[in-house]
Structures are given as structure tokens and as C-alpha cells.
Motif scaffolding. Structure first.
Motif, PDB file in Angstrom:
ATOM      1  N   GLY A  25      19.324 -67.951   4.916  1.00  0.00           N
ATOM      2  CA  GLY A  25      18.091 -68.164   5.667  1.00  0.00           C
ATOM      3  C   GLY A  25      17.032 -68.912   4.877  1.00  0.00           C
ATOM      4  O   GLY A  25      15.981 -69.233   5.429  1.00  0.00           O
ATOM      5  N   HIS A  26      17.292 -69.177   3.601  1.00  0.00           N
ATOM      6  CA  HIS A  26      16.276 -69.764   2.723  1.00  0.00           C
ATOM      7  C   HIS A  26      14.997 -68.957   2.810  1.00  0.00           C
ATOM      8  O   HIS A  26      13.901 -69.502   2.967  1.00  0.00           O
ATOM      9  CB  HIS A  26      15.999 -71.228   3.086  1.00  0.00           C
ATOM     10  CG  HIS A  26      17.175 -72.119   2.853  1.00  0.00           C
ATOM     11  ND1 HIS A  26      17.345 -72.828   1.698  1.00  0.00           N
ATOM     12  CD2 HIS A  26      18.246 -72.382   3.615  1.00  0.00           C
ATOM     13  CE1 HIS A  26      18.476 -73.503   1.759  1.00  0.00           C
ATOM     14  NE2 HIS A  26      19.041 -73.248   2.914  1.00  0.00           N
ATOM     15  N   LEU A  27      15.136 -67.659   2.759  1.00  0.00           N
ATOM     16  CA  LEU A  27      13.976 -66.794   2.877  1.00  0.00           C
ATOM     17  C   LEU A  27      13.967 -65.814   1.723  1.00  0.00           C
ATOM     18  O   LEU A  27      14.972 -65.626   1.045  1.00  0.00           O
ATOM     19  CB  LEU A  27      14.034 -66.016   4.197  1.00  0.00           C
ATOM     20  CG  LEU A  27      13.812 -66.831   5.463  1.00  0.00           C
ATOM     21  CD1 LEU A  27      14.123 -66.003   6.684  1.00  0.00           C
ATOM     22  CD2 LEU A  27      12.384 -67.353   5.508  1.00  0.00           C
ATOM     23  N   SER A  37      22.260 -70.975  -5.251  1.00  0.00           N
ATOM     24  CA  SER A  37      22.210 -71.176  -3.804  1.00  0.00           C
ATOM     25  C   SER A  37      22.144 -72.667  -3.478  1.00  0.00           C
ATOM     26  O   SER A  37      22.870 -73.172  -2.608  1.00  0.00           O
ATOM     27  CB  SER A  37      20.985 -70.426  -3.258  1.00  0.00           C
ATOM     28  OG  SER A  37      20.750 -70.749  -1.922  1.00  0.00           O
ATOM     29  N   ASN A  38      21.313 -73.400  -4.202  1.00  0.00           N
ATOM     30  CA  ASN A  38      21.227 -74.846  -3.987  1.00  0.00           C
ATOM     31  C   ASN A  38      22.541 -75.543  -4.316  1.00  0.00           C
ATOM     32  O   ASN A  38      22.978 -76.453  -3.607  1.00  0.00           O
ATOM     33  CB  ASN A  38      20.116 -75.440  -4.852  1.00  0.00           C
ATOM     34  CG  ASN A  38      18.732 -75.087  -4.322  1.00  0.00           C
ATOM     35  OD1 ASN A  38      18.589 -74.599  -3.203  1.00  0.00           O
ATOM     36  ND2 ASN A  38      17.718 -75.330  -5.135  1.00  0.00           N
ATOM     37  N   ALA A  39      23.170 -75.101  -5.401  1.00  0.00           N
ATOM     38  CA  ALA A  39      24.443 -75.710  -5.808  1.00  0.00           C
ATOM     39  C   ALA A  39      25.496 -75.475  -4.730  1.00  0.00           C
ATOM     40  O   ALA A  39      26.272 -76.380  -4.382  1.00  0.00           O
ATOM     41  CB  ALA A  39      24.900 -75.106  -7.135  1.00  0.00           C
ATOM     42  N   VAL A  65      11.376 -68.895  -3.187  1.00  0.00           N
ATOM     43  CA  VAL A  65      10.752 -69.812  -4.139  1.00  0.00           C
ATOM     44  C   VAL A  65      11.492 -71.128  -4.322  1.00  0.00           C
ATOM     45  O   VAL A  65      10.919 -72.136  -4.649  1.00  0.00           O
ATOM     46  CB  VAL A  65      10.541 -69.141  -5.510  1.00  0.00           C
ATOM     47  CG1 VAL A  65       9.090 -68.919  -5.769  1.00  0.00           C
ATOM     48  CG2 VAL A  65      11.320 -67.869  -5.608  1.00  0.00           C
ATOM     49  N   GLY A  66      12.823 -71.098  -4.145  1.00  0.00           N
ATOM     50  CA  GLY A  66      13.580 -72.339  -4.253  1.00  0.00           C
ATOM     51  C   GLY A  66      13.664 -72.885  -5.666  1.00  0.00           C
ATOM     52  O   GLY A  66      13.482 -72.164  -6.653  1.00  0.00           O
ATOM     53  N   PHE A  67      13.921 -74.148  -5.744  1.00  0.00           N
ATOM     54  CA  PHE A  67      14.140 -74.825  -7.021  1.00  0.00           C
ATOM     55  C   PHE A  67      13.031 -74.561  -8.032  1.00  0.00           C
ATOM     56  O   PHE A  67      13.273 -74.364  -9.214  1.00  0.00           O
ATOM     57  CB  PHE A  67      14.278 -76.330  -6.773  1.00  0.00           C
ATOM     58  CG  PHE A  67      14.217 -77.140  -8.016  1.00  0.00           C
ATOM     59  CD1 PHE A  67      15.319 -77.236  -8.853  1.00  0.00           C
ATOM     60  CD2 PHE A  67      13.038 -77.788  -8.391  1.00  0.00           C
ATOM     61  CE1 PHE A  67      15.261 -77.977 -10.034  1.00  0.00           C
ATOM     62  CE2 PHE A  67      12.972 -78.532  -9.568  1.00  0.00           C
ATOM     63  CZ  PHE A  67      14.084 -78.623 -10.383  1.00  0.00           C
ATOM     64  N   ARG A 122      19.562 -67.152  -8.858  1.00  0.00           N
ATOM     65  CA  ARG A 122      20.016 -67.084  -7.468  1.00  0.00           C
ATOM     66  C   ARG A 122      19.647 -68.361  -6.720  1.00  0.00           C
ATOM     67  O   ARG A 122      20.457 -68.931  -5.994  1.00  0.00           O
ATOM     68  CB  ARG A 122      19.364 -65.872  -6.808  1.00  0.00           C
ATOM     69  CG  ARG A 122      19.309 -65.982  -5.298  1.00  0.00           C
ATOM     70  CD  ARG A 122      18.526 -64.858  -4.676  1.00  0.00           C
ATOM     71  NE  ARG A 122      17.112 -65.172  -4.547  1.00  0.00           N
ATOM     72  CZ  ARG A 122      16.176 -64.266  -4.296  1.00  0.00           C
ATOM     73  NH1 ARG A 122      16.485 -63.000  -4.210  1.00  0.00           N
ATOM     74  NH2 ARG A 122      14.930 -64.629  -4.176  1.00  0.00           N
ATOM     75  N   GLU A 123      18.419 -68.836  -6.910  1.00  0.00           N
ATOM     76  CA  GLU A 123      17.964 -70.033  -6.196  1.00  0.00           C
ATOM     77  C   GLU A 123      18.772 -71.262  -6.602  1.00  0.00           C
ATOM     78  O   GLU A 123      19.157 -72.068  -5.767  1.00  0.00           O
ATOM     79  CB  GLU A 123      16.475 -70.282  -6.460  1.00  0.00           C
ATOM     80  CG  GLU A 123      15.558 -69.163  -5.977  1.00  0.00           C
ATOM     81  CD  GLU A 123      15.565 -68.977  -4.462  1.00  0.00           C
ATOM     82  OE1 GLU A 123      15.839 -69.969  -3.747  1.00  0.00           O
ATOM     83  OE2 GLU A 123      15.324 -67.857  -3.996  1.00  0.00           O
ATOM     84  N   LEU A 124      19.028 -71.400  -7.909  1.00  0.00           N
ATOM     85  CA  LEU A 124      19.765 -72.581  -8.367  1.00  0.00           C
ATOM     86  C   LEU A 124      21.214 -72.541  -7.895  1.00  0.00           C
ATOM     87  O   LEU A 124      21.789 -73.558  -7.505  1.00  0.00           O
ATOM     88  CB  LEU A 124      19.685 -72.701  -9.893  1.00  0.00           C
ATOM     89  CG  LEU A 124      18.260 -72.877 -10.465  1.00  0.00           C
ATOM     90  CD1 LEU A 124      18.313 -73.039 -11.977  1.00  0.00           C
ATOM     91  CD2 LEU A 124      17.551 -74.066  -9.824  1.00  0.00           C
TER      92      LEU A 124
END
Ligand code: ADP
Ligand code: MG
Length: 619
Positions: free
Chosen positions: A244-246, A37-39, A125-127, A33-35
Motif C-alpha cells: 500500500g506504500h503506507l 520494498s523499492n528494490a 517514509v520511502g526512499f 524495509r523501504e529500500l
């Protein structure tokens, strides 16, 4: 070609990676999900840039995220054709933690992995979450418009390397070398399921390459454009996390479409937890502005007032021009209408929530009330509504109440809403200025947010009842009584007038006046501000911020019923007591200052006077 460089992660990243890699995070699949989302963010940003520089995206205009699996090599790849990263971007974005408020958050990490995982989960957590499932991660990226590509590589243990590389076309490719034991993430079936669960809301195609063919896994349509009844809770939740990056859950979801003169769709959320940057000095919201499905910016200050900066989500306008520049967004009439509309929607949702689920509303207000109250000061138009939404602590019990509830409890003959402001509600409860009010059973609001001093001064009243500080002006409580009758005002004894005169003379350079108090029942003295002067706490704040260099003089109130004051009154006129009385005048003043939380201006003199008073007492 440049040789490979070895670099250290910022210390905070090192700690974060440690926790991510070694704790038993229950749902590791969120890395995907994080990757994604960044893409998706990277594609959004390029799409915006390409509005003015179409050549940047011309060679490959179909934005997408491609996932591929190589089971033999144990590599899972997530690639996008978004904006890409240059060498410095890679070092900065994937080697430090740049998000505002984040470093502060990382200082809160306890070292207790159970607690820390919870904190990180809430934060998102992000990347770095890639290291939950991979023992090596390689990122190859080429920035749109640049020739060179760069490869970033790390095993997540303190260091990463960076070297020039090759990449066909712009964008970013992330290679995860899947750890032993995490083999499920090399199975197409599992990947499909994870993408559907977490990334269905992503507005561009997420495809899985299988047998050389692209297979789209998600709905790939803007979630906020769909009718509410076609969206599941889970989709809302995942969208909230992405926008929200949350990592927590939305507490409130406000999703609506407006048609007519100004057309837009909005999908907004109130978080459950306080975002870490809530009190960042820029007071910015991060709601994303789209125009006809194209991401424009998350820095359109005019879109959401800063007193609603805890909102997350998106607004998508049909009326703004696609090539709208960020400068054009200032003082833009369309944006102002949208802002007006969404503020109204959010406030009415909050009102409903306050009514239907008071407990839940309270937990919201405890976290975001201080921010919401900034609106009382900044937004005249919403004042009435915000006064209804505000909750307060008071001397009546431990709980919270609304102004309507306070007014409902007002005593016969009481025509003002009394309040006291200070840094902490607990300490406020002990303020001497409250004694007379407590003795008469008059409720006082305890306001402990810094913003309280400001809005209350500008709002002035609620439903015709004036707000009155108990630390300011006279306190004529004689009219307020249990049965509503005027109490007889007792004249203070004649000796007291003598003491007041002596104190006035001794303290003439220190205070504006000395007078007998009606608000004290137990303490001997207290300080109050004169009617019309600044409230004492506001003044303290202004001085701390160097916006005011001189304090205005206070009024010293003395309690005629207090044994010490009564005794002192008897000493007035005895020549042998003159020096002692003078000392005691200063001691009384300093004592009142200390109770107020102020610094004693001359500590040495204070100590000298106190010692000689004690010595006299023992003698
Ligand atoms: P966040 O997404 O909340 O900013 P992340 O840890 O997920 O935090 O990502 C850190 C930063 O790395 C992003 O803000 C972005 O600048 C950059 N980044 C990550 N993935 C990509 C990508 N696929 N393309 C371009 N930039 C990326
Ligand atoms: Mg991210």
C-alpha cells in the motif's frame, strides 16, 4: 563524460528530509524495509516488461536483492537487478515527491516534530528514510536496456549531485554511509534480524553477502499464496505497508483463495487512516494485479470499483494470460468475475465487523463511509448491502445510526424517511425546515457528504419507505402524531390568505409560490423546492460546477404562528403600508436565502430595504 551536476531538492523534499534526519524516529531500522520494498517493486516492474521484451532481463534472469556490509568503510549496500533508473528518473524520483496527494500532505506538516513524525510514519517514509541512518547516500543505477549508468549522491541537505557512472549490468545500487552512532546497521546479525522482521513477505530472495557467499534471509515466496494459519500478524502488517506504500496498520485484512472456474488469490486490506489521495479526482484504486505470481499493473481500473478505492493489497489470477496487456484488461470477463467475488467478500467482512465490533466499524465509517456510499449510486447490485452498511447522523442525538435503527424509531403514522442535506451536519441541525419535525419528535437524517444528494435521489427508498427531503415538497405532518390519530388540520386565519396573496404578487418573478408552512415553528420563513424539482442543494452544486446555469424557482413558506407574519397579515389592505409590505416581501425572501447559505442576488437593494424597515421601526 558529462561533468557532475548539482541540483536542488524540491522544497517539500527538503522539509521532509529535515524531519527525517533530525527527529528521533523511534524505529530507524525501517529504512531497510523501504529500500527492499523499492528494490522489489523495481524487479516486479522489469519482470512485467520482460514478458514482451525478454532481452531486457536475459543476461541476469534471477531477480534478487543483495545486501552487503563494508564495516571498515562504514558502508551498507542494497542492490537489485530490477528495472533501474536513467538520469531523468533519478532526478525525478529521488529529488521530488511525485506521489499523488503527497504535496498536499506535506502542506499539513506543522513544524512540530513530534506531530510531524507521526504524520510521516502514517504516510510511509520511502526512499528518504535512508537519511535516518546515513549521512551520505549514493545511488548508482543503470536502466534495463541502456548502456549508461548514473550516480546520484547527496548528504540530504538541500542538494544532490548527478554524474555519469559505471555499473555492471542493470539495476540499482544504494550505498549508505552509516552515520556515527548507528553502527548497529553494520552488523550482519542486526541486518538479518531487520530483514526477517520487516521483509520476510517479499516474494523474491533478499540475500546477505557474507565472506563472498549469498545467504538468503527471507522466505521469498508470495505471501498471499500461503495458507492463512502460516502467516503472522506482523507479516500481514509489513506486507500491507509494502503493497500500500503506507505506514499505518491495516484495519481489516481480507485474505482468501478461490478455486474452480475462475481461480485467484486475494490479499486485501482496509487501512486504519485515510490515505492522502483518497479524494484524488481520478478516483483510482491501487490494488496490484498479478498473474501467476508476476506483477502486471496497479492500474487495472476494472479490478476494484472506485467506491472501494481505499482497499490496498494484491490479487493474483491463475486464468489471465501472462502477456495480458493493460488494454486487454478493459471489459475482461475474468477480471469482472474476480471483481464480483472480491467485492462480495469485502462487503461481507464489513458486515460482520459492523455487527461484532460496532465501535471499530464506526471509526472505519467515519473515514471511508463517504467513499463507500458512492457505491449506492454506482452499483445497483450492491445497493441493499450498502444501505445496511451505511451509518447516518440524525436529529436524534449526536451519534450515528443505521437505517434499520431509524425505521425502528419511526413515529406512528410516519411512512417516509426524512432527511436534509447540506455541507455540515452541525449547521444542518439549525435549519428552519426542521422545526416542525422537531416539534413533533420526528427524526430527520442529516446528510452532509456531497455524494448523499446523488445516491438518495437514485435509491429512492429503503424497505418500502420512501426517502423524503424536508426541504422539498409539502410537509403534511398532521397525520403523524404521538398516538397515531389524525390531528385536526387548522385552517389558517383569513388575514393570512390576504398576506399570501400580497407576497405572491410582490415576489411573482422571484418564487414559484408562497404558502403557509407546516414545517416551521420558530422561524418566520424558509425556502423549499417544489415536489419534482431538483433538491436545492443538488442544484447549488450543479451550478457551482457550471452544469446548470439557471436555478429553478423555489417556494417561500411563511410561518403563520410567527409574530412578524401575524403582524404583517394585519397590515394587508392598508394603502399607506403598501410600499412597506412590498419591501418586507423581498426582505423575507432574502432572509430565507441567507439561512439557506445562498447569496443575496441584489445586496444593495437588500441593504436599502433593511435600512428603511429599521428606520420605520424606530420612527
Ligand atoms: P514509493 O516507493 O512509495 O513510490 P519511494 O520514496 O520509496 O516512494 O521511492 C520513490 C521512487 O523512486 C519510486 O516510486 C521509484 O520510481 C524510484 N525508486 C526507488 N528505489 C528504486 C529502485 N531500487 N529501483 C528503481 N526505482 C527506484
Ligand atoms: Mg518505496
Amino acid at each position: 563524460m558529462m561533468a557532475e551536476e548539482k541540483l536542488q531538492f524540491q522544497a517539500e523534499v527538503g522539509r521532509l528530509l529535515d524531519i527525517v534526519a533530525h527527529s528521533l524516529y523511534s524505529d530507524k531500522e525501517v529504512f531497510l524495509r523501504e529500500l527492499i520494498s523499492n528494490a522489489s517493486d523495481a524487479c516486479d516492474r522489469l519482470r512485467y516488461l520482460a514478458l514482451t521484451r525478454p532481452e531486457l532481463a536475459a543476461d541476469d534472469p534471477a531477480y534478487k536483492v543483495r545486501i552487503a556490509i563494508d564495516p571498515k568503510a562504514r558502508i551498507l549496500t542494497v542492490a537489485d537487478n530490477g528495472i533501474g533508473m536513467g538520469r531523468d528518473d533519478l532526478i525525478h524520483n529521488l529529488g521530488t515527491i511525485a506521489r499523488s496527494g503527497t504535496s498536499a500532505f506535506l502542506k499539513d506538516l506543522t513544524g512540530d516534530s513530534g506531530k510531524d513524525v507521526k504524520l510521516i510514519g502514517q504516510f510511509g517514509v520511502g526512499f528518504y528514510s535512508a537519511f535516518m541512518v546515513a549521512d551520505k547516500v549514493a545511488v548508482t543505477s543503470r536502466k534495463a536496456g541502456e548502456e549508461k549508468a548514473w550516480r546520484w549522491e547527496s548528504d540530504g541537505r538541500g542538494e544532490f549531485t548527478i554524474v555519469e557512472a559505471e555499473r555492471e549490468g542493470r539495476g540499482t545500487t544504494i550505498e549508505l554511509h552509516i552515520r556515527a552512532g548507528e553502527d548497529e546497521f553494520l552488523e550482519p546479525q542486526r541486518i538479518r534480524q531487520v530483514v526477517r522482521t520487516y521483509s520476510d513477505h517479499i516474494a523474491l530472495p533478499v540475500v546477505l553477502v557474507e565472506d563472498g557467499k549469498d545467504q538468503t534471509l527471507n522466505a521469498a515466496a508470495a505471501l498471499w499464496q500461503k495458507p492463512k494459519n502460516e502467516i503472522t500478524e506482523q507479516q500481514y502488517k509489513e506486507f500491507y505497508r509494502h503493497a500500500g506504500h503506507l505506514g499505518d496498520e491495516p484495519w481489516l485484512t481480507v485474505h482468501f483463495k478461490v478455486e474452480g472456474k475462475v481461480e485467484y488469490a486475494a490479499l486485501l486490506f482496509v487501512p486504519t487512516e485515510k490515505p492522502f489521495d483518497l479524494y484524488h479526482p481520478d478516483r483510482r484504486h491501487r490494488v496490484k494485479l498479478y498473474v501467476k505470481r508476476v506483477f502486471i499493473t496497479d492500474e487495472a481500473a476494472e479490478l476494484v470499483p472506485s467506491w472501494l478505492r481505499f482497499l490496498k493489497g494484491v490479487v493474483d489470477s491463475e486464468d489471465l494470460p501472462l502477456n495480458v496487456s493493460r488494454e486487454m484488461l478493459q471489459k475482461n470477463a475474468v477480471l469482472a468475475k474476480i471483481r464480483h467475488g472480491l467485492v462480495g467478500r469485502v462487503l461481507s467482512k464489513l458486515e460482520k465487523k459492523a455487527e461484532a465490533a460496532p465501535e471499530e466499524y464506526l471509526s472505519f465509517f467515519e473515514k471511508f463511509g463517504a467513499v463507500l456510499k458512492e457505491g449506492l449510486y454506482e452499483d445497483f447490485e450492491r445497493r441493499e448491502t450498502l444501505l445496511k452498511l451505511a451509518l447516518f447522523r440524525s436529529t436524534q442525538g449526536e451519534g450515528w445510526s443505521s437505517l434499520a435503527e431509524y425505521v425502528g424509531r419511526m413515529k406512528e403514522g410516519q411512512d417516509a424517511i426524512y432527511y436534509i442535506t447540506g455541507d455540515d451536519a452541525k449547521a444542518l441541525r439549525k435549519s428552519p425546515q426542521l422545526e416542525g419535525f422537531a416539534a413533533k419528535g420526528i427524526e430527520v437524517l442529516l446528510l452532509s457528504d456531497p455524494i448523499d444528494d446523488f445516491w438518495i435521489a437514485s435509491v429512492g427508498e429503503y424497505e418500502g419507505k420512501k426517502f423524503r427531503s424536508v426541504t422539498q415538497g409539502g410537509a403534511d405532518l398532521s397525520k403523524i402524531g404521538a398516538d397515531g390519530k389524525d390531528e385536526e388540520k387548522k385552517e389558517p386565519p383569513a388575514e393570512l390568505a390576504g398576506l399570501v396573496a400580497v407576497l405572491r404578487l410582490a415576489l411573482k418573478d422571484e418564487v414559484k409560490d408562497v404558502r403557509a408552512s407546516e414545517r416551521l415553528t420558530e422561524s418566520a420563513v424558509c425556502l423549499v423546492a417544489d415536489q419534482g424539482d431538483l433538491d436545492m442543494r443538488i442544484e447549488r452544486m450543479l451550478r457551482q460546477h457550471k452544469q446548470l446555469d439557471q436555478a429553478s424557482k423555489r417556494i417561500l413558506e411563511i410561518n403563520p404562528k410567527h409574530a412578524l407574519i401575524a403582524e404583517l397579515a394585519k397590515q394587508v389592505g392598508k394603502p399607506e403600508q403598501a410600499q412597506a409590505l412590498n419591501d418586507l416581501a423581498f426582505l423575507l425572501l432574502d432572509q430565507a436565502r441567507i439561512v439557506e447559505g445562498e447569496v443575496v442576488p441584489d445586496p444593495a437593494a437588500f441593504a436599502r430595504r433593511l435600512s428603511s424597515a429599521l428606520a420605520r421601526g424606530l420612527g
